[in-house]
Design a protein around this motif. Structure first.
Motif, mmCIF file in Angstrom:
data_model
loop_
_atom_site.group_PDB
_atom_site.id
_atom_site.type_symbol
_atom_site.label_atom_id
_atom_site.label_comp_id
_atom_site.label_asym_id
_atom_site.label_seq_id
_atom_site.Cartn_x
_atom_site.Cartn_y
_atom_site.Cartn_z
ATOM 1 N N ALA A 137 -39.232 20.502 -52.527
ATOM 2 C CA ALA A 137 -40.038 19.420 -53.319
ATOM 3 C C ALA A 137 -40.974 19.187 -52.121
ATOM 4 O O ALA A 137 -41.036 19.725 -50.844
ATOM 5 C CB ALA A 137 -39.012 18.212 -53.363
ATOM 6 N N VAL A 138 -41.706 18.252 -52.386
ATOM 7 C CA VAL A 138 -43.193 18.247 -52.051
ATOM 8 C C VAL A 138 -42.977 16.427 -52.256
ATOM 9 O O VAL A 138 -43.346 16.486 -53.492
ATOM 10 C CB VAL A 138 -44.787 18.561 -52.883
ATOM 11 N N LEU A 139 -42.876 15.669 -51.428
ATOM 12 C CA LEU A 139 -43.089 14.519 -50.878
ATOM 13 C C LEU A 139 -44.657 13.661 -50.291
ATOM 14 O O LEU A 139 -45.136 14.167 -49.186
ATOM 15 C CB LEU A 139 -42.191 14.002 -49.771
ATOM 16 N N VAL A 140 -44.829 12.877 -50.744
ATOM 17 C CA VAL A 140 -45.865 11.847 -50.033
ATOM 18 C C VAL A 140 -44.999 10.373 -50.420
ATOM 19 O O VAL A 140 -44.072 9.908 -51.328
ATOM 20 C CB VAL A 140 -47.100 12.304 -51.218
ATOM 21 N N GLY A 141 -45.947 9.314 -50.004
ATOM 22 C CA GLY A 141 -46.272 7.621 -50.381
ATOM 23 C C GLY A 141 -46.531 7.313 -51.270
ATOM 24 O O GLY A 141 -47.842 8.050 -51.946
ATOM 25 N N ALA A 142 -46.601 6.005 -51.883
ATOM 26 C CA ALA A 142 -47.262 5.605 -52.778
ATOM 27 C C ALA A 142 -48.593 5.595 -52.964
ATOM 28 O O ALA A 142 -49.194 5.972 -53.540
ATOM 29 C CB ALA A 142 -46.593 4.070 -54.201
#
Length: 314
Positions: A137-142
């Motif tokens: 998975a690739v994760l970022v914040g809003a």
């Protein structure tokens, strides 16, 4: 199981080399230890044990009871590195986290006006696509999702498996006409949100094809990073590649949830008015700062990639 099927009778009396202790329980397939015994191998060389309590030494014991010679601990350090995601999920209940920071020499990711494309060059960006492909998975914040409208997909590497795209957004305040919203049915989008996310936003993102995961809020009102990662681990993810932004990076570092750090440094400086790569962490003493040990460095066409792992002394 596939290797044994392909070997057929040639496996009789042979040696099998495995990077992880053969499982000793029924999962998607019957136990691998059972299959090795049925194949009548003479010897099995195991790099590292499986800490899953359903196996944890039981696979090796079962092989030895069946008269198969077992050697353990061969190339164990390499195996521990290769299986870091699986081992972290089994031991800690969460995926292993790699935090990627692409910044200037003075640690800035954007100018005071928000300009950030591109701080690093083409080779560095190609490395990032390769890193995405190596993670679940690739994760970022809003904030990053809103400001950059990223696709978070692997591009330029041919036909590869696309990682799940994960956004942490407490209020689900993400534009549905964003790239993530428009492509949620083509490449999975998971959104971790808080209990107070509006019902209308939940319905709209659900209709767009996103998977919604409710996560508890932390003391400051933001999403609890540990709870979010535990939820991802419960859904089978073992490796997560976090691409920011600064607030999310600070949250994960402050909570000691970063296992590896990939720092891409470009040869320019933006000054104090630029956006820092890591947000406020409230650290007053050096002894409180998370420490990492340098694992490798590479030069990527003028940019410098440094790879760090959680320090053994931390």
């Amino acid at each position: 199981m596939v290797a044994l099927a392909q070997a057929g009778s040639h496996a009789h009396g042979a040696t099998a080399y495995v990077s992880l202790e053969p499982c000793n329980h029924h999962g998607q397939t019957p136990p691998c230890s059972e299959a090795l015994i049925a194949a009548a191998l003479a010897r099995v060389v195991v790099a590292t044990r499986d800490p899953d309590p359903r196996t944890d030494g039981g696979g090796v014991a079962r092989l030895r009871t069946a008269g198969i010679a077992v050697q353990t601990g061969v190339c164990e350090a390499e195996a521990l590195r290769d299986h870091a995601g699986f081992l972290t999920r089994v031991r800690l209940g969460r995926p292993a986290v790699t935090l990627k920071l692409a910044a200037t020499l003075d640690g800035r990711i954007a100018t005071a006006t928000g300009e950030s494309r591109w701080i690093t060059g083409p080779q560095a960006r190609r490395w990032v696509h390769g890193a995405r492909a190596r993670h679940d998975a690739v994760l970022v914040g809003a904030g990053t999702a809103r400001a950059d409208d990223p696709s978070l997909t692997v591009r330029g590497l041919g036909m590869v498996h696309q990682p799940v795209r994960v956004v942490l957004s407490r209020r689900l305040d993400l534009p549905l006409d964003s790239t993530l919203g428009r492509t949620a049915r083509q490449v999975p989008v998971w959104i971790c949100h808080g209990p107070d996310a509006p019902a209308r936003a939940r319905d709209r993102w659900d209709a767009a094809g996103a998977t919604l995961i409710e996560v508890a809020a932390g003391p400051g009102g933001q999403l609890d990073g540990a709870a979010a990662l535990a939820a991802l681990g419960a859904r089978g993810l073992t490796r997560v590649f976090c691409e920011g932004g600064g607030a999310l990076a600070a949250t994960l570092l402050a909570a000691d949830l970063v296992d590896d750090l990939a720092m891409l440094a470009a040869g320019l400086a933006l000054g104090a008015e630029g956006t820092p790569s890591i947000g406020a962490m409230g650290i007053a003493a050096l002894s409180d700062a998370p420490r990492f040990a340098l694992r490798d460095t590479q030069v990527l066409d003028g940019d410098v990639l440094s790879l760090w792992s959680r320090s053994a002394e931390a």
